[in-house]
Design an enzyme around this catalytic site. Structure first.
Site, PDB file in Angstrom:
ATOM      1  N   LEU A   1      -7.743   2.903  -1.459  1.00 42.64           N
ATOM      2  CA  LEU A   1      -6.897   3.023  -0.264  1.00 42.64           C
ATOM      3  C   LEU A   1      -5.913   1.860  -0.182  1.00 42.64           C
ATOM      4  O   LEU A   1      -5.366   1.568   0.867  1.00 42.64           O
ATOM      5  CB  LEU A   1      -7.768   3.096   0.998  1.00 42.64           C
TER       6      LEU A   1
ATOM      7  N   ASP B   1       4.459   7.138  -9.711  1.00 42.28           N
ATOM      8  CA  ASP B   1       5.412   6.075  -9.335  1.00 42.28           C
ATOM      9  C   ASP B   1       5.926   5.302 -10.537  1.00 42.28           C
ATOM     10  O   ASP B   1       7.107   5.004 -10.627  1.00 42.28           O
ATOM     11  CB  ASP B   1       4.832   5.147  -8.241  1.00 42.28           C
TER      12      ASP B   1
ATOM     13  N   GLU C   1       0.497  11.929  -7.813  1.00 42.04           N
ATOM     14  CA  GLU C   1      -0.383  10.862  -8.318  1.00 42.04           C
ATOM     15  C   GLU C   1      -0.038  10.480  -9.759  1.00 42.04           C
ATOM     16  O   GLU C   1       0.198  11.343 -10.600  1.00 42.04           O
ATOM     17  CB  GLU C   1      -1.828  11.351  -8.238  1.00 42.04           C
TER      18      GLU C   1
ATOM     19  N   ALA D   1     -11.514   0.893  -2.860  1.00 41.56           N
ATOM     20  CA  ALA D   1     -11.873   2.314  -2.814  1.00 41.56           C
ATOM     21  C   ALA D   1     -10.660   3.221  -2.978  1.00 41.56           C
ATOM     22  O   ALA D   1     -10.703   4.388  -2.643  1.00 41.56           O
ATOM     23  CB  ALA D   1     -12.585   2.626  -1.501  1.00 41.56           C
TER      24      ALA D   1
ATOM     25  N   ASP E   1       2.231   1.835  -3.538  1.00 41.62           N
ATOM     26  CA  ASP E   1       1.284   1.308  -2.552  1.00 41.62           C
ATOM     27  C   ASP E   1       1.943   0.273  -1.632  1.00 41.62           C
ATOM     28  O   ASP E   1       1.801   0.336  -0.402  1.00 41.62           O
ATOM     29  CB  ASP E   1       0.079   0.663  -3.245  1.00 41.62           C
TER      30      ASP E   1
END
Ligand code: GLA
Length: 389
Positions: free
Chosen positions: A123, A35, A32, A121, A170
């Site tokens: 995602l 990237d 986390e 959220a 993402d």
């Protein structure tokens, strides 16, 4: 019938939808805030995401409608577009802007979006809507981009049109995801490997804190900036392009160069988290779920204490998970500051986990979380316009 989308398109536009597409959201299993620091991440696509039904029109207007939001937009074809307020239609509009500035001949489109993914959220609902639009435009207007080009376009739109300095994880995950596989992606070289995610007797659980995240963008960009400062400082003595070019051992020898304690903590998280992804990839490949879970907890602690992007809601979920012997590991996923956590929970413990967590969280936080069992699904693609949608 899943959501009755073709009929809803018909009700709205008084004609049939001619094309349909779906792009998933993603969860990041580990790695986390890595990237944009050129390291390794391990996301996977989920089976929730964004549907787009559309039909080209002859009146030169992009019509944006969503079943998730009341606000709509009608924007005439032009050479370039500007972000308008903070509405959802900016994500597809940014993609249209990019295609149009690249010189592609577009036509007006009547569009209907629907997301069954919790929005805002953590995602990647935004990457999902960007990629479904980019995939659709590429297909309909024969723009000739590769899937990786579309990923880069999605990131560029997020960075330059929306103003969020995100990395590439993402967009990559929602484009390249594969059923039951995790992606180990090197965010510097964009080399990647699909790893079988055989979870054995465990299931992947997503827990939405249901906390709204308003400050995300500014706090996120602040972290990006802190990492830039850390990198610049280390570059005085080290020949590196990214923080993730060094490991925790090397960092120990050079960390004294960073005098600002906050910046040093940020760099420590990034470098150690990158090392954890390597261990986690091995653990997953060897079906060693307990080890994978241990690394998830370590990742969460680091995001809480060093990177400071967690919060009471996410911490409460992880705190509860640690008390449940049926859980291998848990951590926040995505940018943080609210959003979602993930946990690896034994299949036959899921009901109990869900009930107990609900009580524990509600007692502490004052409202309930949402708990979903999640499947790992495929990346963006086209769909048949059918009653299955
Ligand atoms: C958000 C960003 C990603 C990544 C994560 C944190 O999801 O969009 O690029 O930086 O946060 O890992």
């Amino acid at each position: 019938m899943k959501y009755g989308l073709p009929q809803k398109f018909n009700d709205l536009y008084n004609k049939e939808a001619t094309y349909a597409y779906f792009s998933p959201g993603r969860v990041n299993l580990i790695g986390e805030h890595i990237d944009y620091n050129g390291g390794l991440v391990m996301p996977c696509a989920i089976t929730f995401g964004t549907y787009l039904l559309l039909t080209p029109n002859e009146d030169g207007i992009f019509r944006f409608r969503s079943l998730n939001f009341n606000d709509t937009a009608n924007i005439p074809l032009q050479n370039g577009y500007q972000k308008i307020g903070d509405g959802w239609s900016n994500f597809p509009l940014g993609i249209i802007d990019h295609f149009s500035k690249d010189g592609h001949q577009l036509k007006g489109l009547d569009m209907l979006f629907y997301g069954d993914i919790p929005i805002g959220a953590g995602l990647s609902s935004s990457a999902s809507i960007e990629m479904v639009t980019a995939f659709a435009l590429n297909d309909i207007f024969n723009a000739g981009y590769s899937l990786l080009d579309l990923v880069k376009i999605g990131k560029a739109v997020e960075n330059n049109f929306i103003g969020m300095n995100c990395g590439i994880m993402d967009q990559f995950a929602v484009a390249f995801g594969e059923k039951n596989k995790a992606i180990v992606l090197n965010c510097d070289t964009l080399d990647y490997e699909m790893v079988n995610s055989n979870l054995g007797k465990y299931v992947l659980v997503i827990i939405n804190t249901n906390k709204s995240r308003k400050l995300t963008e500014s706090k996120y960009n602040e972290r990006v900036q802190e990492c830039r400062v850390a990198l610049k400082t280390l570059q005085k003595e080290l020949d590196i392009n990214y923080l993730c070019d060094i490991d925790a051992f090397t960092f120990k020898q050079y960390k004294h160069l960073i005098t600002d304690e906050t910046v040093r903590k940020r760099a420590k998280h990034v470098i150690e988290e990158n090392d954890r992804v390597k261990l986690a990839a091995d653990a997953l490949a060897n079906n060693n779920l307990p080890e994978f879970g241990r690394l998830m907890y370590a990742s969460h602690n680091s995001l809480r204490d060093l990177y400071e992007v967690s919060g009471p809601e996410l911490d409460t979920i992880v705190e509860y998970a640690k008390t449940n012997a049926g859980v291998a590991g848990a951590r926040m996923t995505g940018a943080g500051f609210g959003g979602c956590a993930i946990a690896l929970v034994k299949q036959d413990e899921f009901e109990n986990f869900s009930l107990e967590l609900n009580t524990y969280y509600t007692d502490k936080i004052g409202y309930a979380p949402s708990v979903y069992q999640s499947l790992i699904g495929n990346g963006v693609g086209s769909e048949m316009v059918s009653s299955e949608l």
